[in-house]
Structures are given as C-alpha cells and as structure tokens.
Design an enzyme around this catalytic site. Sequence first.
Site, PDB file in Angstrom:
ATOM      1  N   LYS A   1       0.856  -1.183   0.000  1.00 41.75           N
ATOM      2  CA  LYS A   1       0.000   0.000   0.000  1.00 41.75           C
ATOM      3  C   LYS A   1       0.893   1.233   0.000  1.00 41.75           C
ATOM      4  O   LYS A   1       1.655   1.466   0.940  1.00 41.75           O
ATOM      5  CB  LYS A   1      -0.911  -0.014   1.217  1.00 41.75           C
ATOM      6  CG  LYS A   1      -1.813   1.211   1.270  1.00 41.75           C
ATOM      7  CD  LYS A   1      -2.851   1.107   2.360  1.00 41.75           C
ATOM      8  CE  LYS A   1      -3.662   2.393   2.408  1.00 41.75           C
ATOM      9  NZ  LYS A   1      -4.681   2.342   3.457  1.00 41.75           N
TER      10      LYS A   1
ATOM     11  N   LYS B   1      -2.067  -1.653  -3.862  1.00 39.96           N
ATOM     12  CA  LYS B   1      -2.955  -0.505  -3.821  1.00 39.96           C
ATOM     13  C   LYS B   1      -2.156   0.791  -3.807  1.00 39.96           C
ATOM     14  O   LYS B   1      -1.200   0.874  -3.040  1.00 39.96           O
ATOM     15  CB  LYS B   1      -3.788  -0.606  -2.555  1.00 39.96           C
ATOM     16  CG  LYS B   1      -4.677   0.561  -2.271  1.00 39.96           C
ATOM     17  CD  LYS B   1      -5.284   0.391  -0.921  1.00 39.96           C
ATOM     18  CE  LYS B   1      -6.122   1.617  -0.624  1.00 39.96           C
ATOM     19  NZ  LYS B   1      -6.630   1.608   0.702  1.00 39.96           N
TER      20      LYS B   1
ATOM     21  N   ARG C   1       1.009   9.990   5.539  1.00 44.04           N
ATOM     22  CA  ARG C   1       1.202   8.634   6.071  1.00 44.04           C
ATOM     23  C   ARG C   1       2.525   8.027   5.609  1.00 44.04           C
ATOM     24  O   ARG C   1       2.674   6.817   5.547  1.00 44.04           O
ATOM     25  CB  ARG C   1       0.066   7.726   5.575  1.00 44.04           C
ATOM     26  CG  ARG C   1      -1.338   8.226   5.848  1.00 44.04           C
ATOM     27  CD  ARG C   1      -2.318   7.077   5.782  1.00 44.04           C
ATOM     28  NE  ARG C   1      -3.709   7.465   5.648  1.00 44.04           N
ATOM     29  CZ  ARG C   1      -4.453   8.010   6.591  1.00 44.04           C
ATOM     30  NH1 ARG C   1      -3.912   8.295   7.761  1.00 44.04           N
ATOM     31  NH2 ARG C   1      -5.714   8.300   6.371  1.00 44.04           N
TER      32      ARG C   1
ATOM     33  N   SER D   1     -10.026   5.607  -4.948  1.00 44.46           N
ATOM     34  CA  SER D   1     -10.943   6.733  -5.173  1.00 44.46           C
ATOM     35  C   SER D   1     -10.451   7.728  -6.221  1.00 44.46           C
ATOM     36  O   SER D   1     -11.229   8.212  -7.041  1.00 44.46           O
ATOM     37  CB  SER D   1     -11.177   7.447  -3.840  1.00 44.46           C
ATOM     38  OG  SER D   1      -9.943   7.877  -3.278  1.00 44.46           O
TER      39      SER D   1
HETATM   40  C1  PBG Z   1      -7.299   3.242   5.221  1.00 49.26           C
HETATM   41  C2  PBG Z   1      -7.711   3.203   3.811  1.00 49.26           C
HETATM   42  C3  PBG Z   1      -7.543   4.196   2.837  1.00 49.26           C
HETATM   43  C4  PBG Z   1      -8.118   3.693   1.665  1.00 49.26           C
HETATM   44  C5  PBG Z   1      -8.623   2.429   1.952  1.00 49.26           C
HETATM   45  N1  PBG Z   1      -8.335   2.127   3.281  1.00 49.26           N
HETATM   46  C6  PBG Z   1      -7.017   5.566   2.935  1.00 49.26           C
HETATM   47  C7  PBG Z   1      -5.645   5.864   3.299  1.00 49.26           C
HETATM   48  O1  PBG Z   1      -4.793   5.004   3.503  1.00 49.26           O
HETATM   49  O2  PBG Z   1      -5.390   7.067   3.395  1.00 49.26           O
HETATM   50  C8  PBG Z   1      -8.182   4.412   0.356  1.00 49.26           C
HETATM   51  C9  PBG Z   1      -9.154   3.880  -0.626  1.00 49.26           C
HETATM   52  C10 PBG Z   1      -9.435   4.784  -1.760  1.00 49.26           C
HETATM   53  O3  PBG Z   1      -8.787   5.829  -1.949  1.00 49.26           O
HETATM   54  O4  PBG Z   1     -10.355   4.466  -2.531  1.00 49.26           O
HETATM   55  N2  PBG Z   1      -8.370   2.878   6.085  1.00 49.26           N
END
Ligand code: PBG
Length: 327
Positions: free
Chosen positions: A195, A247, A216, A273
């Site tokens: 991620k 991801k 983050r 997203s």
């Molecule tokens: C963390 C989480 C995130 C997403 C899914 N789980 C956000 C992040 O890490 O800031 C992002 C998913 C997306 O952007 O569609 N709970």
Amino acid sequence: MPRVRPRRLRESPAMRRLVSETRLHPAELVLPIFVREGVSAPVPIASMPGVVQHSLESLPEAVADAAAAGVGGVMLFGVPEQRDARGSGATDPDGILNVATRVAVEASAGRLLVQTDLCLDEFTDHGHCGVLDDRGHVDNDSTLVRYSAMALEQARSGSELLGLSGMMDGQVAAVREALDDQDFTDVAILAYSAKYASAFYGPFRDAVESTLEGDRRSYQLDPGNRREGLREAMIDIEEGADIVMVKPAGSYLDVLADVAAASEVPVWAYQVSGEYAMIEAAAAHGWIDRKRAVIESVRGIRRAGADVVLTYWATELAGWIRNGDLA
Ligand code: PBG
C-alpha cells in the site's frame, strides 16, 4: 508482402472474442461501500460522483444490488460521528462499522462475501491509521493491540474477510493470533500488503471525512519503490495472509505483476478513489468515453495479474458484463 500477420486474429468480433486473453467476471469484482453514522438518507460524495455515504437504511439495497449483479463481495468502511485518540468506535460493538457489518451480512444472505476495512484512521480524531506515542509518532506495537481488538469485534459482527489496511509491521501475525485464540480460525485476512503513500486516496478522505493533517509516509510505501512492495507481500504471506493486495492499482501495475508472479495466495488490487474520480471527471467533461475507460482500466488491472479488483464501479460494471455489453 508480410508473411506474419497478427492482424488475422483481430479481424472479426467473433475472432477477437475467442482470442481474448483477459476476461472480466462479476465474481472477480468487490464493491467498497461507505456507511455513515447518524444519517437517514444517503449523502453524495462530491469528489466521487455516483458514490454515496450510505445510511444503515440504504445499505441493504446497495448490498442486494451488488449481489443481484453477481459481484463477489463488498468491502465496508465506517464513518463515525465521534472520534477520539485511540479510535474507540472501532472496537465498540455498536460502532458504525460493526453495526453495518451485521446489516450487510443479513442483506447478503450468503450471496456475496461481506468484508471489512481494518484500520483506525476513520475512528481516530487525528486521522492516523494507528495510535500515537508521546511525540505524536504512530506507535506500531500499541497499534497492533488495537487492531487485534478491532479484528475480534469485526469477526463477532460476521465479517468473513478482514482487510488490514494500516501498514503496521506485524499486523497480519498479530491479528491472526488474536482471531485463532478466540476460535475465529475461519475468518480470513486480506493484507493490503503493498500500500503506497498515494495522492490518489484524496477523494476517499472526503468520503470518510478524514481529519488527517500531515501524511502517512512513515508507514505507507514510497511510490518509487518496486522491490519493497514485493517484500511487503512476501512478509504478509509468511505471517499468514490469506490474500495479498496491491494498492493503488493503476499506477502500480509493475508491483502487481511482480506480486502475482511470486505469490502462492490470491492477489487482489484496489482501484482507489482518485482513479475513479479522474475517469468520472474526464468523462463528465466529454473528454473520455466513460464506459470504455472504466472497462479498460479494470481490464488492465486484471491483465497485470490481479485475481480480483476492488472498484467503485463494481455493480455497474458487473451489469455490463452480464449483458455482454463490453464493447
Ligand atoms: C485506510 C484506507 C484508505 C483507503 C482504503 N483504506 C485511505 C488511506 O490510507 O489514506 C483508500 C481507498 C481509496 O482511496 O479508494 N483505512
């Protein structure tokens, strides 16, 4: 005159269909769903046109629609009314995500898999994925304690697959041990292994009304690092992950291909997203053919090696697939 003519295989629709290397199937799609506490009707998300924050009342229909379209699963995210430093709502049996899970499990009636996001960021007032130490730094090991408690509450609520998205070291092993200790040996773990610290999560943070200040980067991967993405996936498999994930998807297809080549467990990818928002925005301007772009983007992720794709278009795309409407 050319002796080799690859174009023969592209000549007719029937031939193209027969030689297609990457097929799409509704069962290989998972729909992420946001559920917001304290609202009676769905609330639109401005940066994700077509996606809403569901109320507990509108959630069953979203699950039923996905199931009817043949979608493989739903991934639930909670948007709580109250947040605090340790993300108490995440471990409250009456917290929004746990309540929503029970509602979704009932609505699904076994037709699709109900999965939950396991991370503290939606529940903390500082918006980080873990708890903070005295210096305001995300504390890895005390976060694992919170994740373990969160996992048990999600399992009790009926989640069959826990999506560990917090990027803490040792999170898969810690959650597996907590689940097994309480006899939740059948609850599976989806590790968001690779991620990345991505700008493409922007609209998601609107969707969950994130309060995060800063970033983050001390726990999510550096976007330039390919080898490290594979390493994270291998560590998670070693710790007991049932499924690993890459991801975002679209900008990380090389990492996805690496993980798919090396993994002995299923490999999923999350079309996040921002990937959704970019295509929707360009399509709204008439700059891109929306349907073709949606199909191509998901097909590309499958082609790179994802067994399953999490996408906000899951239900709509599943409908097109079922109607044979993928032109
Ligand atoms: C963390 C989480 C995130 C997403 C899914 N789980 C956000 C992040 O890490 O800031 C992002 C998913 C997306 O952007 O569609 N709970």
